[in-house]
Structures are given as structure tokens and as C-alpha cells.
Design an enzyme around this catalytic site. Structure first.
Site, short mmCIF file in Angstrom:
data_model
loop_
_atom_site.label_atom_id
_atom_site.label_comp_id
_atom_site.label_asym_id
_atom_site.label_seq_id
_atom_site.Cartn_x
_atom_site.Cartn_y
_atom_site.Cartn_z
N ASP A 180 0.82 -1.22 0.00
CA ASP A 180 0.00 0.00 0.00
C ASP A 180 0.85 1.27 0.00
O ASP A 180 0.46 2.30 0.56
CB ASP A 180 -0.96 0.03 1.21
CG ASP A 180 -1.79 -1.22 1.29
OD1 ASP A 180 -2.27 -1.66 0.24
OD2 ASP A 180 -1.93 -1.77 2.39
N LYS A 195 2.20 2.07 -5.13
CA LYS A 195 2.90 1.53 -6.31
C LYS A 195 2.08 1.72 -7.57
O LYS A 195 2.63 1.96 -8.64
CB LYS A 195 3.20 0.04 -6.12
CG LYS A 195 4.20 -0.25 -5.01
CD LYS A 195 4.41 -1.73 -4.82
CE LYS A 195 3.19 -2.47 -4.36
NZ LYS A 195 2.68 -2.08 -3.03
N GLY A 224 -4.21 -4.34 -4.63
CA GLY A 224 -5.20 -3.33 -4.99
C GLY A 224 -4.45 -2.08 -5.35
O GLY A 224 -3.95 -1.38 -4.49
N HIS A 225 -4.31 -1.82 -6.63
CA HIS A 225 -3.55 -0.65 -7.08
C HIS A 225 -4.50 0.43 -7.57
O HIS A 225 -5.28 0.21 -8.49
CB HIS A 225 -2.55 -1.06 -8.17
CG HIS A 225 -1.44 -1.93 -7.62
ND1 HIS A 225 -0.53 -2.56 -8.40
CD2 HIS A 225 -1.13 -2.25 -6.34
CE1 HIS A 225 0.33 -3.24 -7.62
NE2 HIS A 225 -0.04 -3.07 -6.38
N THR A 256 -6.35 -11.53 2.75
CA THR A 256 -7.39 -10.85 1.98
C THR A 256 -8.52 -11.81 1.58
O THR A 256 -9.48 -11.38 0.94
CB THR A 256 -6.79 -10.24 0.71
OG1 THR A 256 -6.23 -11.30 -0.06
CG2 THR A 256 -5.72 -9.21 1.02
N GLN A 276 2.10 -5.88 -3.22
CA GLN A 276 2.45 -6.00 -1.78
C GLN A 276 3.76 -5.27 -1.49
O GLN A 276 4.03 -4.27 -2.13
CB GLN A 276 2.51 -7.48 -1.35
CG GLN A 276 1.14 -8.17 -1.28
CD GLN A 276 0.66 -8.70 -2.61
OE1 GLN A 276 1.38 -9.36 -3.31
NE2 GLN A 276 -0.58 -8.44 -2.96
N THR A 281 -7.75 -1.22 -0.40
CA THR A 281 -8.40 -1.16 -1.72
C THR A 281 -9.14 -2.46 -2.01
O THR A 281 -10.18 -2.47 -2.65
CB THR A 281 -7.32 -0.95 -2.81
OG1 THR A 281 -6.46 0.09 -2.37
CG2 THR A 281 -7.91 -0.59 -4.14
N PRO A 310 -9.57 -0.91 7.67
CA PRO A 310 -8.74 0.23 8.05
C PRO A 310 -7.29 -0.23 8.21
O PRO A 310 -7.04 -1.30 8.75
CB PRO A 310 -9.31 0.69 9.41
CG PRO A 310 -10.30 -0.32 9.81
CD PRO A 310 -10.57 -1.26 8.68
N LEU A 344 3.54 12.39 0.55
CA LEU A 344 4.22 13.37 1.40
C LEU A 344 3.22 14.42 1.91
O LEU A 344 3.31 14.89 3.03
CB LEU A 344 5.35 14.05 0.61
CG LEU A 344 6.28 14.93 1.43
CD1 LEU A 344 7.07 14.11 2.44
CD2 LEU A 344 7.24 15.72 0.54
P1 IMP Z 1 -2.84 -12.74 1.49
O1 IMP Z 1 -1.87 -12.17 0.51
O2 IMP Z 1 -4.27 -12.51 1.12
O3 IMP Z 1 -2.55 -14.18 1.80
O4 IMP Z 1 -2.63 -11.96 2.89
C1 IMP Z 1 -1.45 -12.13 3.68
C2 IMP Z 1 -1.05 -10.82 4.32
O5 IMP Z 1 -0.64 -9.91 3.31
C3 IMP Z 1 -2.18 -10.10 5.09
O6 IMP Z 1 -1.62 -9.43 6.19
C4 IMP Z 1 -2.70 -9.08 4.09
O7 IMP Z 1 -3.31 -7.99 4.71
C5 IMP Z 1 -1.40 -8.71 3.39
N1 IMP Z 1 -1.61 -8.21 2.03
C6 IMP Z 1 -1.87 -8.92 0.94
N2 IMP Z 1 -1.99 -8.14 -0.14
C7 IMP Z 1 -1.78 -6.88 0.29
C8 IMP Z 1 -1.72 -5.63 -0.38
O8 IMP Z 1 -1.88 -5.50 -1.60
N3 IMP Z 1 -1.45 -4.55 0.42
C9 IMP Z 1 -1.22 -4.68 1.75
N4 IMP Z 1 -1.26 -5.82 2.40
C10 IMP Z 1 -1.53 -6.93 1.68
#
Ligand code: IMP
Length: 426
Positions: A13, A16, A40-41, A125, A221, A296, A301, A329
Site C-alpha cells: 500500500d 505503487k 489493490g492498485h 485478503t 504487496q 483497496t 482500516p 508526502l
Molecule cells: P494474502 O496475501 O491474502 O494471503 O494476505 C497475507 C497478508 O498480506 C495479510 O496481512 C494481508 O493484509 C497482506 N496483504 C496482501 N496483499 C496486500 C496488499 O496489496 N497490500 C497490503 N497488504 C496486503
């Protein structure tokens, strides 16, 4: 030769999507190399907002080749929804190519993710990412190409897999299983839609690099969510770090020239796990509201806190960062003073390196320096020189603490709100 990898330097997040979209204007090819619809971009162009999950953020440019590499796990239903959603908004998806080798996320993966996360409390997710990668590594998964080339072989193996997964879902967890025939019909209809997009993407990307095209690898990620180098087990199941770009696309490391780390001007994380600079007070809430820090993909939150230079130095090391892109920023505009974590205190010792062990990280106290804020709206600033002195000093402190110079600074969500200090594809 110009191949640039873009990675998240924190817990995802970082913005990117916005930076990829900005760089995509000068790129010929944008490639996703890992993750899946957990990403989620968000991209904002003029007054339109686009949320992309599986499709590279370069798709908004009609002439950019957009590649979903073999390292991405594909939920065909979600991908079709995303393609159709873009088409309905007048976006041409003719330049999208998807690897034959990309593993499938199947309905039973999503079900298992949901059930197993209740127990493991990672806070995934629920997009089926972990179970799909587990099947890939276990060699019990399926690839997009399996549905095209050897359909009989696929059907036989798939029937067996549905039976095996049903046994786990029904007997171990006591929940409803899946009907093989129903699933098969669904997959066969989905692949008909996606077939025209399938390609040998390793060859496409390799040729693009060989021809001197500008290729951008878009990570999803972030470094600390990496399965090997992140805060395990509170991580995703792939390699978002720069090394993942090679295995996730089928190109060699010698092809890569530059690695940009996207750094949010403060820190956030979604889901569980230690977070040394987390602010659970009003300041954290201010960051969440001002930064619109809500997932996203899931709407959850995000946890918010001060910038952590220990994490950033780790990201520099793990990814071999050559440049930074500092985002959001402007979210710090109203702060009178701003803190940066420069080290951790653990068990009476001062730690300057990110600890190997999660139990240690959980007990680390941040050691902060405090710098003055700029208390001025910077969302309309278009050049580095125009930034308030204290904002420049904050950026320069980040450069000093990480040993890497910034190339881009984002002062708002729009494509136009990006300050360029150094051209990336020059
Ligand atoms: P998973 O990728 O759904 O298996 O989730 C594993 C961990 O990665 C969890 O803590 C999610 O919140 C985190 N995570 C997965 N995708 C994202 C992303 O795009 N942004 C932030 N955190 C993510």
C-alpha cells in the site's frame, strides 16, 4: 536496455499503482510478476479513479504492452470482471497478455483461505492466495495453459483435486464442498473468454528487453510481506521483492538495470503482526483519515505509524534499491513535528538492522528523531525546488538514513501530482 523493477519498500500500500501508472507513460511494457487479486492498485487520472487488482497499472495507456507473468496467481473470474470493467469504461485491453504458466486460484482455494485464516489469524485478503501458491509448490495446482492444451489430462487431475479438497473442507472443517461438474463448466467457459490473451510471456518480455524497449516490472504487496524476507508468518505467499521479478516472469537478473523502492512518507500495514512505529492514538487516526488508509481490496482500516528507517534500510539491502519514489508526502502537511524511527531498542541493546526474528521485532521499541513539519499545503507543488524547506529536509533525511536518493515524490493521488527529480526511463 532499460528494465526497471518497482517494489514496495514497506508492508504494501505504498502507492505503487500511482507510480507505475506515472512511469508507464514512458514505458513500452508493464509486467506484473507475483501476487494475485490480493493486490489493490489505485490509479487516478483526471477525475477518474481506477482500482486494479490483477491487471498491470499500465493498462490505461493504449500503446503499452501489459503482461501478467507466470508468478501471478490468477482467479479467472476476477480477471474477467476486471477486463470487462475496464472495457465498459472505454479502456482498450487489447494489449494485455497473460502467461500460459500462471497458476489458477480456484474456488476451493478461496474457501480454504477463509476457513484457515480464522485459525491462523494472519488477516489475509481471503482471495485464495496462500492455498493457490501452496498447491503450486506442492505440484497439485493447475495453470491457465492446462485448460487449453491438455484438457483431458486436466479434467482427470482436476476431478481428483476437487475430491481431495472436498475431503478437507467437509471432513476436517465440516463445511460444504464443491461440485466437480459445476466447477469444470465454470472454468471451461472462463478460459474461452481468456484464451485470446494467453501467451508465452517470458519470450515477449525477453524480446522487448532485447529490442531496447522500456520494461517496467510492477511489484505488488511489499518487502515486509515477502514470504522469505518479510515478517513471517504475517506475510503473503509470494516474493514481492526484486528477486521475484526474475522468477515471476522468466527473465534473468542480468537484464535488470534499476530497482525503485516505493516508500510511503509514513508507515502502514493491514492485517496482523508486529509494527514497531504503530500509532494507536489520535495521531494514527489523523494519518488514517488524511491518507485515506483503508484497504483497496478489503476496505479494512490500515494500521498507521511513523516512518521507519530500519525497515527502509532493510528494503534497500533485500531489493538492491537504486532509487526511491516517496509517496503521500502531502499527508504530513499539517503536522507540527514529524518522527522518524532510526533504530530499535531491544533488551537493553540498540539495533540498527531489522531483526531476523519476529519475536524480537515484537519487543522492539522505536528510537526516534524528531524533525519540524512544514505546515503548508504542498498538493499543488510541481518541482522539487518549490517544496517548503522542511519538506525538502525530511526527504533529505530519508536519503541520508537509507543511502539512496529519491527520483520521484508524490504530493497527491493524481498522475499530475508527481514531482520528478530524476527521469527513470530517460
Ligand atoms: P494474502 O496475501 O491474502 O494471503 O494476505 C497475507 C497478508 O498480506 C495479510 O496481512 C494481508 O493484509 C497482506 N496483504 C496482501 N496483499 C496486500 C496488499 O496489496 N497490500 C497490503 N497488504 C496486503
Amino acid at each position: 536496455m532499460s528494465a526497471v523493477v518497482l517494489v514496495g519498500a514497506q508492508w504494501g500500500d505504498e502507492g505503487k499503482g500511482k507510480i507505475t501508472d506515472f512511469l508507464a507513460e514512458r514505458a513500452d511494457c508493464v509486467v506484473r510478476y507475483q501476487g494475485g487479486s490480493n493486490a489493490g492498485h489505485t490509479v487516478e487520472v483526471q477525475n477518474e479513479k481506477f482500482m486494479l487488482h490483477l491487471i498491470p497499472s499500465g493498462i490505461l495507456y493504449p500503446n503499452t504492452l501489459c503482461v501478467v507473468g507466470n508468478g501471478v496467481v490468477v482467479d479467472m473470474g476476477k480477471l474477467i470482471e476486471e477486463i470487462q470493467g475496464l472495457q465498459a469504461r472505454g479502456i482498450d485491453t487489447g494489449n494485455l497478455c497473460i502467461s500460459f504458466r500462471a497458476p489458477l486460484v480456484l474456488p476451493y482455494h478461496k474457501k480454504l483461505d477463509e476457513i484457515e485464516d480464522r485459525k491462523s489469524c494472519i488477516g489475509t485478503t481471503k482471495r485464495g492466495i496462500g492455498p493457490a501458491y501452496a498447491d503450486k509448490i506442492n505440484r497439485t495446482g493447475f495453470r491457465l495453459g492446462d485448460l487449453v492444451v491438455d484438457r483431458d489430462g486436466f479434467k482427470e487431475r482436476f476431478k481428483q483435486q476437487v475430491e481431495d479438497k472436498n475431503r478437507i473442507i467437509q471432513e476436517l472443517y465440516g463445511e460444504a464442498g464443491f461440485d466437480y461438474k459445476e466447477l469444470l463448466d465454470q472454468l471451461l467457459s472462463q478460459i474461452e473468454f481468456l484464451k485470446p490473451y494467453l501467451a508465452d510471456t517470458s519470450l515477449l518480455v525477453h524480446n522487448a528487453i532485447k529490442e531496447g524497449k522500456r520494461v517496467l516490472f510492477e511489484g505488488a504487496q511489499g518487502t515486509l510481506l515477502d514470504i522469505d524476507h518479510g515478517t513471517y508468518p504475517y506475510v503473503t505467499s509470494s516474493n514481492p521483492t526484486a528477486g521475484g521479478a526474475c522468477v515471476g516472469t522468466g527473465i534473468g537478473p542480468t537484464c535488470i538495470n534499476q530497482v525503485i523502492g516505493v516508500v510511503k512518507a509514513y508507515t502502514t500495514r493491514v492485517g496482523e503482526g508486529p509494527f514497531p512505529t504503530e500509532l494507536t492514538d489520535e495521531l494514527g487516526e489523523t494519518l488514517r483519515q488524511k491518507g485515506v488508509e483503508f484497504g483497496t481490496t478489503t476496505g479494512r482500516p490500515r494500521r498507521c505509524g511513523w516512518l521507519d528507517a530500519v525497515i527502509l534500510r532493510y528494503a534497500v539491502r533485500i531489493n538492491g534499491l537504486t532509487d526511491l519514489a516517496i509517496t503521500k508526502l502531502d499527508v504530513l502537511d499539517s503536522f507540527e513535528t514529524i518522527k522518524i524511527c532510526v533504530a530499535y531498542r531491544y533488551d537493553g541493546q540498540l539495533l540498527e538492522e531489522f531483526p531476523e526474528n519476529l519475536a524480537i521485532l515484537g519487543k522492539c521499541e522505536p528510537v526516534y528523531i524528531e524533525v519540524p513539519g512544514w505546515q503548508q499545503d504542498i498538493t499543488g507543488v510541481t518541482s522539487y525546488e518549490e517544496l517548503p524547506a522542511n519538506a525538502k529536509a525530511y526527504i533529505e533525511k530519508i536519503e541520508e538514513l537509507t543511502g539512496v536518493k529519491q527520483a520521484l515524490v508524490a504530493v497527491g493521488p493524481k498522475r499530475s501530482q508527481t514531482i520528478v527529480s530524476r527521469q527513470i526511463f530517460d
